[in-house]
Design a protein around this motif. Structure first.
Motif, PDB file in Angstrom:
ATOM      1  N   HIS A 220      16.030   6.982  59.107  1.00 47.88           N
ATOM      2  CA  HIS A 220      16.559   8.202  58.510  1.00 47.88           C
ATOM      3  C   HIS A 220      17.939   7.897  57.926  1.00 47.88           C
ATOM      4  O   HIS A 220      18.768   7.248  58.573  1.00 47.88           O
ATOM      5  N   VAL A 221      18.171   8.375  56.713  1.00 45.92           N
ATOM      6  CA  VAL A 221      19.434   8.100  56.033  1.00 45.92           C
ATOM      7  C   VAL A 221      19.804   9.310  55.176  1.00 45.92           C
ATOM      8  O   VAL A 221      18.930  10.021  54.667  1.00 45.92           O
ATOM      9  N   ALA A 245      17.013   0.998  46.870  1.00 44.26           N
ATOM     10  CA  ALA A 245      15.783   1.644  46.411  1.00 44.26           C
ATOM     11  C   ALA A 245      16.130   2.743  45.417  1.00 44.26           C
ATOM     12  O   ALA A 245      17.255   3.261  45.392  1.00 44.26           O
ATOM     13  N   LYS A 246      15.170   3.096  44.585  1.00 44.69           N
ATOM     14  CA  LYS A 246      15.318   4.203  43.634  1.00 44.69           C
ATOM     15  C   LYS A 246      14.595   5.419  44.201  1.00 44.69           C
ATOM     16  O   LYS A 246      13.411   5.355  44.530  1.00 44.69           O
ATOM     17  N   VAL A 247      15.331   6.517  44.305  1.00 42.31           N
ATOM     18  CA  VAL A 247      14.777   7.737  44.891  1.00 42.31           C
ATOM     19  C   VAL A 247      14.748   8.836  43.835  1.00 42.31           C
ATOM     20  O   VAL A 247      15.761   9.080  43.168  1.00 42.31           O
ATOM     21  N   THR A 248      13.611   9.478  43.680  1.00 48.75           N
ATOM     22  CA  THR A 248      13.478  10.589  42.739  1.00 48.75           C
ATOM     23  C   THR A 248      13.782  11.896  43.463  1.00 48.75           C
ATOM     24  O   THR A 248      13.077  12.272  44.412  1.00 48.75           O
ATOM     25  N   ARG A 257      16.774  18.817  52.427  1.00 46.42           N
ATOM     26  CA  ARG A 257      15.433  18.430  51.981  1.00 46.42           C
ATOM     27  C   ARG A 257      15.221  16.951  52.285  1.00 46.42           C
ATOM     28  O   ARG A 257      16.066  16.107  52.007  1.00 46.42           O
ATOM     29  N   ARG A 258      14.051  16.626  52.856  1.00 44.14           N
ATOM     30  CA  ARG A 258      13.758  15.242  53.205  1.00 44.14           C
ATOM     31  C   ARG A 258      12.784  14.646  52.198  1.00 44.14           C
ATOM     32  O   ARG A 258      11.748  15.240  51.893  1.00 44.14           O
ATOM     33  N   LEU A 259      13.137  13.471  51.716  1.00 42.25           N
ATOM     34  CA  LEU A 259      12.297  12.733  50.781  1.00 42.25           C
ATOM     35  C   LEU A 259      11.761  11.498  51.488  1.00 42.25           C
ATOM     36  O   LEU A 259      12.526  10.717  52.045  1.00 42.25           O
ATOM     37  N   GLU A 279      17.555  12.230  53.492  1.00 39.04           N
ATOM     38  CA  GLU A 279      17.897  13.648  53.588  1.00 39.04           C
ATOM     39  C   GLU A 279      18.938  13.995  52.532  1.00 39.04           C
ATOM     40  O   GLU A 279      20.032  13.434  52.520  1.00 39.04           O
ATOM     41  N   VAL A 280      18.593  14.909  51.664  1.00 38.21           N
ATOM     42  CA  VAL A 280      19.474  15.306  50.563  1.00 38.21           C
ATOM     43  C   VAL A 280      20.722  15.997  51.104  1.00 38.21           C
ATOM     44  O   VAL A 280      20.639  16.890  51.955  1.00 38.21           O
TER      45      VAL A 280
END
Length: 311
Positions: A220-221, A245-248, A257-259, A279-280
């Protein structure tokens, strides 16, 4: 007094593997140092991890159920040695007389047993000839960062012991877990006469990290984003133990919000890799420029969005 691993996890001795895993996840989240700031939380977290790593492995759990907290001191070929000694009517493996705790009865209570009393009649008794004694297994801790545990590889380990400081080159398995043990064959206690040395087990402790929080093999980050990235959507870089990493970020993302990045968690050499959860966290400029303030004021005047409005 050694802790009972079942009591540490709060499960019955008849608990299923699923019940043990559920108890571990619940306690690990509760006592993780990144979540629980109680000074005793980290020690409790270590106890929970140690208990889980013993009970989650069916073979290790069976040895623990049979021999109790000192099960690591019992040789892996214990039954073979006893059978061989019984066949000879004496001789074979003997002990220096230390105590060991064996599980007794359906309640799982432990009873101290003396090796000489246990094996004396079988191997010749206290007055019989002394036999070779294999070296005892030993255990020490090695601390790793999350990144080191993720990557694995060779690293030097220096340990202080009765015979002075010893240096080792240890192969760290990729994706090693907190509480997992790494075996160094023949590096434990010396045996008597020509008996083989015991093994040295390095128990892994993964240090708390300022960025990453581990939950089993999941990572978790926090993912900081600007208000406009959160509102409009964006693709943003995210440092991970395995690289950037690339996160959309979907449009309309709020803090919390968790991606999920499937397979980007801790590696599993013999199974499915963990996932990474970002986590945004929406961040605003701490010291907005005049132009930024002007734009925020325009947005405030033009928008009727109210996050406190019910529904």
């Amino acid at each position: 007094m050694a802790q009972d691993y079942y009591e540490v996890l709060g499960v019955a001795r008849s608990a299923t593997q699923e019940e043990i895993q559920q108890a571990y996840r619940k306690l690990a989240r509760r006592h993780h140092p990144d979540v629980n700031k109680d000074p005793k939380a980290e020690e409790r977290f270590k106890d929970v991890n140690e208990a889980y790593n013993v009970l989650a492995d069916p073979d290790t759990r069976a040895r623990y159920d049979r021999f109790g907290p000192d099960f690591r001191q019992i040789p892996e070929d214990y039954d073979e040695r006893v059978a061989a000694g019984a066949g000879r009517g004496g001789g074979g493996w003997a002990s220096s007389g230390g105590g060991v705790r064996f599980a007794q009865g359906p309640g799982g209570a432990y009873q101290d047993v003396d090796f000489e009393d246990l094996f004396g009649g079988l191997f010749g008794g206290r007055g019989g000839p002394r036999r070779t004694v294999p070296g005892a297994d030993q255990e020490a801790e090695v601390e790793l960062s999350v990144e080191e545990a993720y990557r694995g590889g060779r690293r030097g380990v220096s340990l202080a012991g009765p015979e002075g400081r010893r240096d080792y080159q240890v192969t760290i398995p990729r994706g090693v877990r907190d509480g997992q043990r790494i075996r160094l064959a023949g590096e434990g206690g010396r045996g008597s006469r020509d008996a083989p040395a015991g093994d040295l087990y390095l128990r892994v402790r993964i240090k708390p990290h300022e960025r990453y929080r581990l939950d089993g093999r999941d990572i978790h980050v926090r993912l900081p984003v600007t208000p406009w990235e959160a509102a409009l959507g964006a693709t943003v870089p995210l440092p991970t133990p395995g690289g950037t990493a690339k996160v959309t970020v979907p449009p309309g993302s709020s803090s919390g919000r968790r991606l999920r990045l499937r397979g980007e968690g801790m590696p599993h050499p013999r199974g499915t890799d963990g996932d990474l959860y970002a986590e945004v966290r929406v961040m605003v400029p701490p010291h907005p420029t005049d132009r930024e303030r002007e734009l925020f004021e325009e947005l405030s005047a033009a928008s009727d969005f109210d996050p406190r409005r019910p529904g």
